[in-house]
Structure formats: C-alpha cells, structure tokens
Design a protein around this motif. Structure first.
Motif, PDB file in Angstrom:
ATOM      1  N   VAL A  42      12.599  13.251  17.082  1.00  0.00           N
ATOM      2  CA  VAL A  42      11.401  13.555  16.299  1.00  0.00           C
ATOM      3  C   VAL A  42      11.084  12.365  15.384  1.00  0.00           C
ATOM      4  CG1 VAL A  42      10.456  15.107  14.532  1.00  0.00           C
ATOM      5  CG2 VAL A  42      11.857  16.021  16.409  1.00  0.00           C
ATOM      6  N   VAL A  43       9.823  12.018  15.272  1.00  0.00           N
ATOM      7  CA  VAL A  43       9.441  10.847  14.475  1.00  0.00           C
ATOM      8  C   VAL A  43       8.573  11.249  13.277  1.00  0.00           C
ATOM      9  CG1 VAL A  43       9.572   9.312  16.470  1.00  0.00           C
ATOM     10  CG2 VAL A  43       7.380  10.385  15.878  1.00  0.00           C
ATOM     11  N   GLY A  44       8.351  10.294  12.391  1.00  0.00           N
ATOM     12  CA  GLY A  44       7.516  10.507  11.223  1.00  0.00           C
ATOM     13  C   GLY A  44       6.138  11.011  11.656  1.00  0.00           C
ATOM     14  N   GLY A  45       5.585  11.979  10.918  1.00  0.00           N
ATOM     15  CA  GLY A  45       4.311  12.571  11.307  1.00  0.00           C
ATOM     16  C   GLY A  45       4.509  13.906  12.023  1.00  0.00           C
ATOM     17  N   GLN A  46       5.745  14.119  12.509  1.00  0.00           N
ATOM     18  CA  GLN A  46       6.046  15.390  13.210  1.00  0.00           C
ATOM     19  C   GLN A  46       6.854  16.330  12.310  1.00  0.00           C
ATOM     20  OE1 GLN A  46       8.133  13.597  16.692  1.00  0.00           O
ATOM     21  NE2 GLN A  46       6.413  14.338  17.928  1.00  0.00           N
ATOM     22  N   GLU A  47       6.578  16.281  11.004  1.00  0.00           N
ATOM     23  CA  GLU A  47       7.403  17.050  10.068  1.00  0.00           C
ATOM     24  C   GLU A  47       7.348  18.563  10.326  1.00  0.00           C
ATOM     25  OE1 GLU A  47       5.917  14.303   9.262  1.00  0.00           O
ATOM     26  OE2 GLU A  47       7.384  13.089   8.196  1.00  0.00           O
ATOM     27  N   SER A  95      14.936   9.161   6.650  1.00  0.00           N
ATOM     28  CA  SER A  95      15.445   9.656   5.372  1.00  0.00           C
ATOM     29  C   SER A  95      14.482  10.673   4.760  1.00  0.00           C
ATOM     30  CB  SER A  95      15.704   8.498   4.407  1.00  0.00           C
ATOM     31  OG  SER A  95      14.569   7.698   4.281  1.00  0.00           O
ATOM     32  N   SER A  96      13.192  10.546   5.075  1.00  0.00           N
ATOM     33  CA  SER A  96      12.220  11.486   4.501  1.00  0.00           C
ATOM     34  C   SER A  96      12.424  12.908   5.047  1.00  0.00           C
ATOM     35  CB  SER A  96      10.795  11.020   4.807  1.00  0.00           C
ATOM     36  OG  SER A  96      10.612  10.931   6.207  1.00  0.00           O
ATOM     37  N   PHE A  97      13.189  13.042   6.144  1.00  0.00           N
ATOM     38  CA  PHE A  97      13.429  14.380   6.700  1.00  0.00           C
ATOM     39  C   PHE A  97      14.427  15.194   5.870  1.00  0.00           C
ATOM     40  CE2 PHE A  97      12.396  13.540  11.501  1.00  0.00           C
ATOM     41  CZ  PHE A  97      11.101  13.189  11.143  1.00  0.00           C
ATOM     42  N   GLY A 117       0.793  -1.224   0.000  1.00  0.00           N
ATOM     43  CA  GLY A 117       0.000   0.000   0.000  1.00  0.00           C
ATOM     44  C   GLY A 117       0.826   1.274   0.000  1.00  0.00           C
ATOM     45  N   GLY A 118       2.138   1.146  -0.106  1.00  0.00           N
ATOM     46  CA  GLY A 118       3.000   2.326  -0.028  1.00  0.00           C
ATOM     47  C   GLY A 118       2.939   3.220  -1.254  1.00  0.00           C
ATOM     48  N   SER A 119       2.498   2.654  -2.377  1.00  0.00           N
ATOM     49  CA  SER A 119       2.485   3.452  -3.607  1.00  0.00           C
ATOM     50  C   SER A 119       1.515   4.622  -3.465  1.00  0.00           C
ATOM     51  CB  SER A 119       2.082   2.569  -4.799  1.00  0.00           C
ATOM     52  OG  SER A 119       2.059   3.348  -5.973  1.00  0.00           O
ATOM     53  N   SER A 120       2.044   5.826  -3.438  1.00  0.00           N
ATOM     54  CA  SER A 120       1.227   7.023  -3.183  1.00  0.00           C
ATOM     55  C   SER A 120       2.082   8.240  -3.501  1.00  0.00           C
ATOM     56  CB  SER A 120       0.830   7.072  -1.707  1.00  0.00           C
ATOM     57  OG  SER A 120       2.002   7.111  -0.901  1.00  0.00           O
ATOM     58  N   LEU A 121       1.454   9.389  -3.595  1.00  0.00           N
ATOM     59  CA  LEU A 121       2.231  10.608  -3.813  1.00  0.00           C
ATOM     60  C   LEU A 121       3.178  10.841  -2.641  1.00  0.00           C
ATOM     61  CD1 LEU A 121      -0.374  13.039  -5.414  1.00  0.00           C
ATOM     62  CD2 LEU A 121       1.653  12.007  -6.482  1.00  0.00           C
ATOM     63  N   GLN A 122       2.692  10.523  -1.423  1.00  0.00           N
ATOM     64  CA  GLN A 122       3.519  10.770  -0.240  1.00  0.00           C
ATOM     65  C   GLN A 122       4.782   9.901  -0.207  1.00  0.00           C
ATOM     66  OE1 GLN A 122       1.423  10.393   3.488  1.00  0.00           O
ATOM     67  NE2 GLN A 122       3.201  10.993   4.702  1.00  0.00           N
ATOM     68  N   VAL A 141       6.348 -10.283   2.510  1.00  0.00           N
ATOM     69  CA  VAL A 141       5.882  -8.913   2.255  1.00  0.00           C
ATOM     70  C   VAL A 141       6.059  -8.098   3.526  1.00  0.00           C
ATOM     71  CG1 VAL A 141       4.226  -9.533   0.453  1.00  0.00           C
ATOM     72  CG2 VAL A 141       3.477  -9.517   2.851  1.00  0.00           C
ATOM     73  N   LEU A 142       6.291  -6.792   3.333  1.00  0.00           N
ATOM     74  CA  LEU A 142       6.378  -5.882   4.475  1.00  0.00           C
ATOM     75  C   LEU A 142       5.053  -5.144   4.589  1.00  0.00           C
ATOM     76  CD1 LEU A 142       8.670  -4.685   6.476  1.00  0.00           C
ATOM     77  CD2 LEU A 142       8.467  -2.664   5.031  1.00  0.00           C
ATOM     78  N   LEU A 143       4.601  -4.958   5.816  1.00  0.00           N
ATOM     79  CA  LEU A 143       3.363  -4.212   6.029  1.00  0.00           C
ATOM     80  C   LEU A 143       3.539  -3.275   7.225  1.00  0.00           C
ATOM     81  CD1 LEU A 143      -0.255  -5.401   5.789  1.00  0.00           C
ATOM     82  CD2 LEU A 143       0.473  -4.076   7.768  1.00  0.00           C
ATOM     83  N   ILE A 144       3.373  -1.978   6.962  1.00  0.00           N
ATOM     84  CA  ILE A 144       3.404  -0.984   8.040  1.00  0.00           C
ATOM     85  C   ILE A 144       1.954  -0.619   8.325  1.00  0.00           C
ATOM     86  CG2 ILE A 144       4.192   1.316   8.720  1.00  0.00           C
ATOM     87  CD1 ILE A 144       6.479   1.067   6.693  1.00  0.00           C
ATOM     88  N   PRO A 145       1.396  -1.044   9.487  1.00  0.00           N
ATOM     89  CA  PRO A 145       0.001  -0.702   9.792  1.00  0.00           C
ATOM     90  C   PRO A 145      -0.191   0.812   9.700  1.00  0.00           C
ATOM     91  CG  PRO A 145       0.817  -2.316  11.367  1.00  0.00           C
ATOM     92  CD  PRO A 145       2.010  -1.856  10.568  1.00  0.00           C
ATOM     93  N   GLY A 146      -1.248   1.217   9.013  1.00  0.00           N
ATOM     94  CA  GLY A 146      -1.455   2.645   8.788  1.00  0.00           C
ATOM     95  C   GLY A 146      -1.136   3.000   7.347  1.00  0.00           C
TER      96      GLY A 146
END
Lengths: 342, 342
Positions: free
Chosen positions: B317-322, B288-290, B54-59, B85-90
């Motif tokens: 700081v974690v993902g979501g706290q950009e 890495s997204s930071f 489900g990772g395929s997205s603009l984000q 397969v890898l699955l990140i809930p959310g």
C-alpha cells in the motif's frame, strides 16, 4: 525466507546494560525484565555487575543492589531461560562463582583480555564442576591479529569452554574483520562460536550479520541497546532482522518490542545514542575507562583527548597501563611544542 | 588502509532531520549548522522541509520558519558547500524550484515513489535549465523488485538526472538486497549512483557499506542521526568508518564530532534511538505516516497495530491509499472473530 539456521541469543542488558545506568538496577527491575524476557522465549539472560561478578567497587562503580540478590531475583522470575553470569578473573573469584551457582545461575562466561586466555582455566574448570555451561569470552578482540585470536580461542576450548566468544568490547571491528575472525574460529575449533558487538561505530548489526554469515552460533544482544558505550546489538531489532532473513531465534518479536518500550526504556536515564565519546572509543579502539583519564590528561597538557586515545589505540595499551595515558599526552604536547618552535 | 576510492557525502539533517524536530528549525540553527558543516568539508548540504519544498502544511507538518529563509541562511553561511533542495512533484512546484535556485541552491533532488519516476521529467528539466545539478531520488525502493527499480532508474537517467539514488525510506532493506540493487544500477546506468538509508532496522551503516562495496558514488548521512524514523546513516560515524577503511570523503572527522555534540545534539528534543514505532515501520516496510493511522484503526477494531502495518507492507500500500488502513483493520478483526467462533 525460511531456513533451518538457528541462532541462540543471550540477552546482556541486565549485565552490560548495567554500565549504562551506573549499576543502579533494583531487584524489582531485574525480576520484571528477566521474567518478561523468559516469557518472550529468550533462552539465556546474563545478570551481573557490568564488569562481572565482584565488579561492585569504587574502581568499577558501586552497585545499588548486591548482584547476588539480582541473580536470585532473575532465577526466581524465569521458567525456561537460563541465567548466565560474567566473571573476569582478577575481579570476580571462585567464591563468587560458587555463590552464583548455588543461587541457580546455569552459565558462566569467563572473560579475559583477548591475549590473556591463560588466566581462565581454573574458573572454567570450577564452573564445569558446578554443572554450569561455560563460555570463554575474549574481550577487546580487535586488538589481536586473527592468528593470535585463534590461538587464544583454542586455549579456551582446551580449558573446556563449551562456547568461545569473540567480543568486540570497543565496538572497533569492521565487518570484514569480524567475518575473517569468525571464519577462522569456525574452521579451527569444534566448539560453538559466539559474537558480542558494541555499536560505537554503528556497526553492531553489520558485524553481527557478518558473524552469522560465517557460522556464528550464538549472539549477544541488549534490548533497547542497553549496554556500555553506544550499546550492543539491539536485541528486539536483531530478532526482527533475523526473522526477515528466515533465521530462527525462538524469540517472540512483538513481546520483545513491548518489553523494550514498556519495561526497559523507562529504566534508562537517557536513550542510547552514538555520542562523541562512544564514537572516539570505537574509532581509536580503546577501553571505555580510558575516556575520562584522557580528557583529564588532555586538559593538563593542552592537547586533544582524541589524539591521546588514538595514540593509545595504536600502541595497543591495555587496562592496568593507565599511566601510559599521561605519558602519551606529555609526548603529544612535546611534539606539538617542537612543531611550533621549528 | 588507503585507497583511491572517494565517496561524496550529502548531509540531510537540515532536511530529513526536520521530521525529527517537527519542522521547527530556526534561521540561526540552520546558519550555524550549515556554516560548520561547510568548514568541516561537507560538499553538499540539503535544506528543505522534511517532505521537500512546499511541504509545510497541516498534512505534512507546518514549518516554524519559511524554508526559503532557511535556504537563504544556509547559502549565506557556506563558502564551498553546495546547498541542495528536495522536491517531491505534487508537493513542491516548479515555482518553488525557481525560488530556491534564485536564492542560491545548486542541486535539485527530485523525489518520487519508486514506481513513479514518470512524474519527474519536468522538474528535472527545469532544474537543469536553472543550472542546478540534478538527482533522481527513488523513494521506498524496497517496494520494487530489482528489475522494476532498474527500469525506473533508467527513466530518471533519461530525464537528465546526473545521479540516481536508491532511497530506503522505510529502513526496510537488508544488506544483500541493497547490494543487489546497487549492483544492477551500476551495471545498467552510466550516471552516478547514490544511496540513502534509514536506521529503523539498525542497518543504515550495514546497507551503506554494502552500497559502497557495489560502487555507490554518493551517500546521504544525517549528523547525530537526525532524520525521520530512527534517523539515517550517522554522518560523523560514517566519516570515521570510511576513514578506517581508507575511503576518502574530504570531511574532517574531529570537526564533525564537535558539530554533532555541540551544535546538533542540543537541537534534538530527545536523542534518536530505535523505538517500537520505528522498528515496526522498518520490519513492515511501510510509510512512517501510516503509524498513527494504524494505531487509531487498531483501537477502533480491537486489533494489533503491528498486524495492520505488516499486512499493509505485504499489500504494498502506498501514500494516498490511507483508506486501506481501515479496510485492513476491519479484515483482521473479522478474521480474528471467525477464529474465535470456529
């Protein structure tokens, strides 16, 4: 973390890295990189042909620029850093050493095969007369037992070397093997001990940390991994890791990152990575110069070049014994023919 | 050297490596690589978007090919290997998991931030109902103390995970930190323990060996270093190193060397190396997204992006706290203005 431990880094991208760009350094490149490394606080910068002074030849690869011009450019570009030169007796001569010293080189690293320290005394003695710091540089260190290596290191110490380096030329040492060797030298010698890694088995940093753990005083690094094979311990990364461990290097991390990205990366024809070729060299523990010969012999005898290189490693074949490569290939072909007819 | 020790390798180039090629895998590439890895004896091969199902997205980056087609192609291409397969809930959902299982995926790796294992139980339970092997995959493990990490790993074990992985997503762990964490998990859990490295500090292999030394059972590798940041532990190199150490993997070294050189290297847009960007991520220990956000904020506020990233790492700081990225940049700009006016 903060400790009192201090490591002295020697940057080898302008010498070992010369292999990675087929000895095509220009005066401008060397001046720019050496000047920037000096500004970043790197204390020693080695400048020579990849195979040391006098290496420019059909056999070892022709330099684009006379290395004495490169040494002169590096000396002019630095304020604090000392310029080092590598000399392999038999390739480089005392005359080369005299010339480099006259141009301002302050450190001579006299390199021999790990079992042949006894070819080094004249060159070490001459370097000392010239007022240079001296290093005994024991190449292909994985090929000698820890006992043999210690004996050879003591010879280097006896010749007056200020520092003795364990040099993992083939990137073949495992971390516990590095640790054992450094430990012995620290116990049995009183001079400084150095370590020079290659990354062919992705172990350059692991081996470097093992060496430091056991008391190594000096470490070689190549910025942006610019060295023979898969490159050396990547200097700017080493500075970051040692900083995280609280070990002092006196080198500015941000400046090193910028030099790597802005000055050194553009010099590389392609980025350094661990290829099939560098991996097999590290796994077999053989000279990089054997690779092409083995590939030719493999084609001629219809065998796998990797089997040849691994057998050469087992037999501890050294430079100058290149005829063995075809003998080994012929033997492997015979063995495989026998297997088929049985 | 020969020991009874055996390590189970999971190849992640077709999942983590997806980051390195901006999620542009084709069905043909995945079928060819998975089939060849299977022939080489690799027991587990992970196939998903880089950020999991489900990772395929603009984000997170749009995949060129629907990952379900890639999973189906990999399943069809292998005889022995199991497709994970890898699955990140959310990001991924139970529906994605059902679909992957129906296509033949045999292992579900349920990934959470190291302090958020409690979002995993439903997905692990569902994977078990589907007859899949399950892994609890604790990302950004360097951000938790060994005590906290152990607590979270126990949660994963309690949810029924067959294996719990320590995941060094930022490539920020030092070898002694890895060793301490693996040691605790081996002592306090009874399930298998895995380790997933990144090479941002050139420590992927060092950390992997430290993990194995402390008893890790499973190791992730990416062939030709094809993973996010500076890549993972390079699989074919790991096979060579473990072979030298007498540790069994069941994987054919020559075949892996050939796959790396002939099938995987041509897929890469540029070789994997440790760049300024990957180094600063490992040094700061941040997502890495930071990186891009920090570079933008740095420009806006006239500060160094590295100072921002290092401060974000300190503040955990974690993902979501950009949003914090711009706050930190503004603070740094204010501090530096104060310094100037004082």
């Amino acid at each position: 973390m903060q400790t009192d431990k201090k490591i002295i880094i020697t940057e080898v991208a302008l010498r070992d890295g010369s292999h990675a760009i087929r000895h095509q350094y220009t005066v401008d490149q060397v001046a720019a990189v050496a000047g920037a490394l000096d500004q970043a606080g790197v204390p020693y910068i080695e400048v020579s042909h990849g195979d040391g002074l006098g290496g420019s030849s059909l056999q070892y690869g022709l330099s684009k620029t006379n290395e004495m011009e490169l040494i002169e450019a590096a000396v002019s570009a630095v304020d604090q850093a000392k310029i080092a030169v590598l000399l392999i007796p038999g390739i480089g001569t005392v005359r080369d050493l005299n010339e480099a010293a006259a141009l301002g080189a302050k450190m001579a690293r006299v390199a021999t095969h790990v079992t042949e320290a006894d070819v080094a005394p004249q060159h070490i003695a001459r370097a000392k007369e010239l007022g240079m710091e001296t290093v005994g540089f024991l190449m292909m260190s994985h090929m000698a037992s820890p006992e043999k290596l210690t004996e050879q290191a003591k010879l280097m110490e006896g010749y007056g070397a200020d520092t003795v380096y364990i040099v993992d030329s083939a990137g073949a040492l495992l971390p516990h093997e590095t640790a054992e060797r450094i430990r012995r030298l620290k116990n049995e010698l009183s001079v400084n001990i150095g370590f020079h890694a290659h990354n062919n088995l992705s172990l350059a940093m692991a081996n470097t940390l093992a060496a430091i753990q056991e008391g190594a005083d000096r470490i070689d690094g190549s910025i942006r991994c610019l060295g023979a094979g898969a490159g050396n311990t990547q200097t700017e990364v080493l500075v970051a890791v040692l900083d995280r461990m609280g070990i002092q290097t006196g080198v500015d991390l941000y400046k090193m990152m910028d030099i790597a990205e802005d000055l050194v990366a553009p010099i590389l024809e392609k980025p350094q990575e661990i290829t099939k070729g560098s991996l097999v060299l590290g796994y077999a523990g053989v000279y990089s110069s054997f690779l092409l010969h083995a590939q030719r012999a493999a084609q001629q005898f219809g065998v796998d070049s990797r089997d040849i290189l691994i057998e050469l490693g087992k037999q501890k074949v050294v430079g100058g014994q290149e005829d063995m490569i075809f003998d080994v290939a012929a033997d492997l072909a015979k063995q495989s023919a026998n297997l088929v007819t049985k």
